[in-house]
Design a protein around this motif. Sequence first.
Motif, short mmCIF file in Angstrom:
data_model
loop_
_atom_site.label_atom_id
_atom_site.label_comp_id
_atom_site.label_asym_id
_atom_site.label_seq_id
_atom_site.Cartn_x
_atom_site.Cartn_y
_atom_site.Cartn_z
N TYR A 8 0.88 -1.17 0.00
CA TYR A 8 0.00 0.00 0.00
C TYR A 8 0.91 1.22 0.00
O TYR A 8 2.08 1.14 0.38
N ASN A 319 -8.16 -1.97 2.63
CA ASN A 319 -9.16 -0.89 2.62
C ASN A 319 -9.02 -0.03 3.88
O ASN A 319 -9.04 1.21 3.82
N ASN A 322 -5.84 2.10 3.64
CA ASN A 322 -6.01 3.24 2.73
C ASN A 322 -6.85 4.33 3.40
O ASN A 322 -6.59 5.51 3.25
N LYS A 323 -7.82 3.89 4.20
CA LYS A 323 -8.65 4.83 4.96
C LYS A 323 -7.78 5.55 6.01
O LYS A 323 -7.91 6.76 6.22
N VAL A 325 -4.61 6.16 5.83
CA VAL A 325 -3.76 7.14 5.12
C VAL A 325 -4.59 8.40 4.83
O VAL A 325 -4.15 9.53 5.08
N GLU A 326 -5.79 8.18 4.33
CA GLU A 326 -6.71 9.29 4.01
C GLU A 326 -6.99 10.14 5.25
O GLU A 326 -7.02 11.37 5.19
N GLU A 327 -7.20 9.47 6.39
CA GLU A 327 -7.54 10.17 7.64
C GLU A 327 -6.30 10.63 8.42
O GLU A 327 -6.40 11.11 9.53
N LYS A 328 -5.14 10.41 7.81
CA LYS A 328 -3.86 10.85 8.40
C LYS A 328 -3.58 10.23 9.79
O LYS A 328 -3.17 10.91 10.73
#
Length: 342
Positions: A8, A319, A322-323, A325-328
């Motif tokens: 990822y 999943n 990745n979430k 990473v998105e939410e830091k």
Amino acid sequence: MSLHDYYYDLPEELIAQDPLEDRSSSRLMVLDKNTGEIEHHIFKDIIDYLNPNDCLVINDTKVIPARLYGSKVGTDAKIEVLLLKRKENDVWETLVKPGKKCKPGTVISFGDGILTGEVIDVVEEGNRLIKFTYEGIFEEVLDKLGEMPLPPYITHKLEDKNRYQTVYAKYEGSAAAPTAGLHFTKELLEKIKEKGIKIAHVTLHVGLGTFRPVKVENILEHHMHSEFYMVDEEDANMINECRANGGRVIAVGTTSTRTLETVTDENGIVHPGSGWTQIFIYPGYQFKAIDCLITNFHLPESTLLMLVSALAGRENILNAYNKAVEEKYRFFSFGDAMFIKE
């Protein structure tokens, strides 16, 4: 099974460099292993997900300040030594940099001669056996001269040695911390006990092999490092009783998981004992011991990412990552936590 299936993309700025002041204030992602559903919380909320009758299993290993800086007697060349495994009282298997300057017979001085080490042999993967000479107690000398062996991705200097140690660390022998346990405070553990949740201890001395990258494209060809574990009778009985009473066994960290899966038989019974484990858990593995897992966020293409994928499913895990990473979320040893629930 392909290595690339466990990749990822992680921005470097999300790798946590420093521990938070309050251990239990890190973030907590809760992942349902059956539905893939995700919730976001603070770590201290973990208590809301634990039920009376459950058993939390923690790894009480203690990290030793295993990184030593010395100089070669005769040339004063700088040498870095990392203690990996104690072979006998004063003989250790070590990782030495630069290795080419350390042939058998080389003597290294640390702390102006407070500690000296002689290279006595070269072992697998170029590691060195070193026999140490000192006065007093080795652990005290090490405490004075050694530094915590932080993982290679942490570049900041650690101000307080104890922050790379769980609050329940007891038995010295690890070259790396069981990092899922770093989120617990003594107060939080007390509250968990008061709620009627049992806390069982196991010991697994974490080796640096835990950071060793998988270098084969087919992960089934990967050779796992071995680590020493101990499970005593009282703790084995506590876990077995929890299972018999319909409670869940919740491992804190991949190290507790690997220990439990090593000592549990096909009927789900935990047997006390000690020894070395090389267990490699990847998708397809049938868990015998654990129901749920508290863990940190792991490196791409690592054996630890494969272990959590075995428990929650690769797609659910990728999943969730990745979430994160998105939410830091903060990643790796000093980062945030995930609770994989059923």
